[in-house]
Design a protein around this motif. Sequence first.
Motif, PDB file in Angstrom:
ATOM      1  N   ARG A   1       0.807  -1.222   0.000  1.00 45.50           N
ATOM      2  CA  ARG A   1       0.000   0.000   0.000  1.00 45.50           C
ATOM      3  C   ARG A   1       0.843   1.277   0.000  1.00 45.50           C
ATOM      4  O   ARG A   1       0.650   2.163  -0.824  1.00 45.50           O
ATOM      5  CB  ARG A   1      -0.948  -0.004   1.193  1.00 45.50           C
ATOM      6  CG  ARG A   1      -1.920   1.157   1.187  1.00 45.50           C
ATOM      7  CD  ARG A   1      -2.890   1.077   2.356  1.00 45.50           C
ATOM      8  NE  ARG A   1      -3.672  -0.153   2.259  1.00 45.50           N
ATOM      9  CZ  ARG A   1      -3.937  -0.954   3.287  1.00 45.50           C
ATOM     10  NH1 ARG A   1      -3.517  -0.655   4.490  1.00 45.50           N
ATOM     11  NH2 ARG A   1      -4.628  -2.046   3.119  1.00 45.50           N
ATOM     12  N   ARG A   2       1.800   1.379   0.901  1.00 44.95           N
ATOM     13  CA  ARG A   2       2.606   2.601   1.000  1.00 44.95           C
ATOM     14  C   ARG A   2       3.373   2.863  -0.299  1.00 44.95           C
ATOM     15  O   ARG A   2       3.395   3.985  -0.813  1.00 44.95           O
ATOM     16  CB  ARG A   2       3.572   2.500   2.169  1.00 44.95           C
ATOM     17  CG  ARG A   2       4.448   3.742   2.298  1.00 44.95           C
ATOM     18  CD  ARG A   2       5.336   3.701   3.503  1.00 44.95           C
ATOM     19  NE  ARG A   2       4.483   3.830   4.680  1.00 44.95           N
ATOM     20  CZ  ARG A   2       4.856   3.503   5.902  1.00 44.95           C
ATOM     21  NH1 ARG A   2       6.054   3.025   6.113  1.00 44.95           N
ATOM     22  NH2 ARG A   2       4.039   3.666   6.919  1.00 44.95           N
ATOM     23  N   THR A   3       4.002   1.842  -0.844  1.00 44.75           N
ATOM     24  CA  THR A   3       4.754   1.998  -2.082  1.00 44.75           C
ATOM     25  C   THR A   3       3.844   2.393  -3.234  1.00 44.75           C
ATOM     26  O   THR A   3       4.148   3.311  -3.992  1.00 44.75           O
ATOM     27  CB  THR A   3       5.505   0.702  -2.433  1.00 44.75           C
ATOM     28  OG1 THR A   3       6.360   0.359  -1.340  1.00 44.75           O
ATOM     29  CG2 THR A   3       6.307   0.842  -3.691  1.00 44.75           C
ATOM     30  N   SER A   4       2.708   1.708  -3.346  1.00 39.24           N
ATOM     31  CA  SER A   4       1.780   2.004  -4.446  1.00 39.24           C
ATOM     32  C   SER A   4       1.259   3.423  -4.381  1.00 39.24           C
ATOM     33  O   SER A   4       1.266   4.141  -5.384  1.00 39.24           O
ATOM     34  CB  SER A   4       0.603   1.033  -4.407  1.00 39.24           C
ATOM     35  OG  SER A   4       1.044  -0.292  -4.598  1.00 39.24           O
ATOM     36  N   LEU A   5       0.834   3.829  -3.216  1.00 39.57           N
ATOM     37  CA  LEU A   5       0.270   5.173  -3.083  1.00 39.57           C
ATOM     38  C   LEU A   5       1.317   6.258  -3.277  1.00 39.57           C
ATOM     39  O   LEU A   5       1.034   7.296  -3.852  1.00 39.57           O
ATOM     40  CB  LEU A   5      -0.425   5.319  -1.735  1.00 39.57           C
ATOM     41  CG  LEU A   5      -1.677   4.462  -1.562  1.00 39.57           C
ATOM     42  CD1 LEU A   5      -2.258   4.620  -0.158  1.00 39.57           C
ATOM     43  CD2 LEU A   5      -2.715   4.776  -2.615  1.00 39.57           C
ATOM     44  N   SER A   6       2.547   6.012  -2.827  1.00 27.92           N
ATOM     45  CA  SER A   6       3.584   7.031  -3.028  1.00 27.92           C
ATOM     46  C   SER A   6       3.963   7.139  -4.508  1.00 27.92           C
ATOM     47  O   SER A   6       4.296   8.226  -4.985  1.00 27.92           O
ATOM     48  CB  SER A   6       4.818   6.731  -2.180  1.00 27.92           C
ATOM     49  OG  SER A   6       5.452   5.554  -2.622  1.00 27.92           O
ATOM     50  N   LEU A   7       3.892   6.059  -5.242  1.00 32.22           N
ATOM     51  CA  LEU A   7       4.187   6.120  -6.679  1.00 32.22           C
ATOM     52  C   LEU A   7       3.050   6.762  -7.466  1.00 32.22           C
ATOM     53  O   LEU A   7       3.284   7.404  -8.478  1.00 32.22           O
ATOM     54  CB  LEU A   7       4.481   4.725  -7.210  1.00 32.22           C
ATOM     55  CG  LEU A   7       5.793   4.109  -6.764  1.00 32.22           C
ATOM     56  CD1 LEU A   7       5.865   2.657  -7.213  1.00 32.22           C
ATOM     57  CD2 LEU A   7       6.970   4.895  -7.310  1.00 32.22           C
ATOM     58  N   TRP A   8       1.815   6.570  -7.007  1.00 29.65           N
ATOM     59  CA  TRP A   8       0.675   7.105  -7.718  1.00 29.65           C
ATOM     60  C   TRP A   8       0.395   8.562  -7.368  1.00 29.65           C
ATOM     61  O   TRP A   8      -0.318   9.244  -8.081  1.00 29.65           O
ATOM     62  CB  TRP A   8      -0.568   6.276  -7.445  1.00 29.65           C
ATOM     63  CG  TRP A   8      -0.509   4.907  -8.046  1.00 29.65           C
ATOM     64  CD1 TRP A   8       0.316   4.468  -9.034  1.00 29.65           C
ATOM     65  CD2 TRP A   8      -1.313   3.784  -7.679  1.00 29.65           C
ATOM     66  NE1 TRP A   8       0.078   3.147  -9.308  1.00 29.65           N
ATOM     67  CE2 TRP A   8      -0.921   2.700  -8.488  1.00 29.65           C
ATOM     68  CE3 TRP A   8      -2.306   3.595  -6.757  1.00 29.65           C
ATOM     69  CZ2 TRP A   8      -1.503   1.460  -8.395  1.00 29.65           C
ATOM     70  CZ3 TRP A   8      -2.891   2.347  -6.663  1.00 29.65           C
ATOM     71  CH2 TRP A   8      -2.492   1.299  -7.492  1.00 29.65           C
ATOM     72  N   ALA A   9       0.935   9.029  -6.261  1.00 29.84           N
ATOM     73  CA  ALA A   9       0.644  10.409  -5.800  1.00 29.84           C
ATOM     74  C   ALA A   9       1.419  11.435  -6.587  1.00 29.84           C
ATOM     75  O   ALA A   9       2.372  11.262  -7.204  1.00 29.84           O
ATOM     76  CB  ALA A   9       0.961  10.548  -4.331  1.00 29.84           C
TER      77      ALA A   9
END
Length: 80
Positions: free
Chosen positions: A72-80
Motif C-alpha cells: 500500500r505505502r509503495t503504491s500510493l507514493s508512486l501514484w501520488a
Amino acid sequence: CLLSIFLARIFVPESPRWLLAEGRSAEAMAVLRRAAKENGHDPNDLFPVEMQLEADDEEESVICDLLTPKWRRTSLSLWA
C-alpha cells in the motif's frame, strides 16, 4: 524514439527470469554467463556447465494486491 527501441532490442538481452518462464533455460544460462564475463567474473566459477536452471513457481496476482498492507505505502507514493 524508434531508434532507441530498435537499438535496445539488439543490445539489451532478455531477462533470464523471463527466458526461464518461457522454457528457454539454455538462453537464460547464456545471458547469465555473458553478464558474469562482462562484470569481470569467471562464468565457469559462477555458473558451471553442469548447473541447471529451473523456473520458480509464480504466484497469481491481481491489481488489487497493490493495495494490500504489504504494498500500500509503495503504491500510493508512486501514484501520488
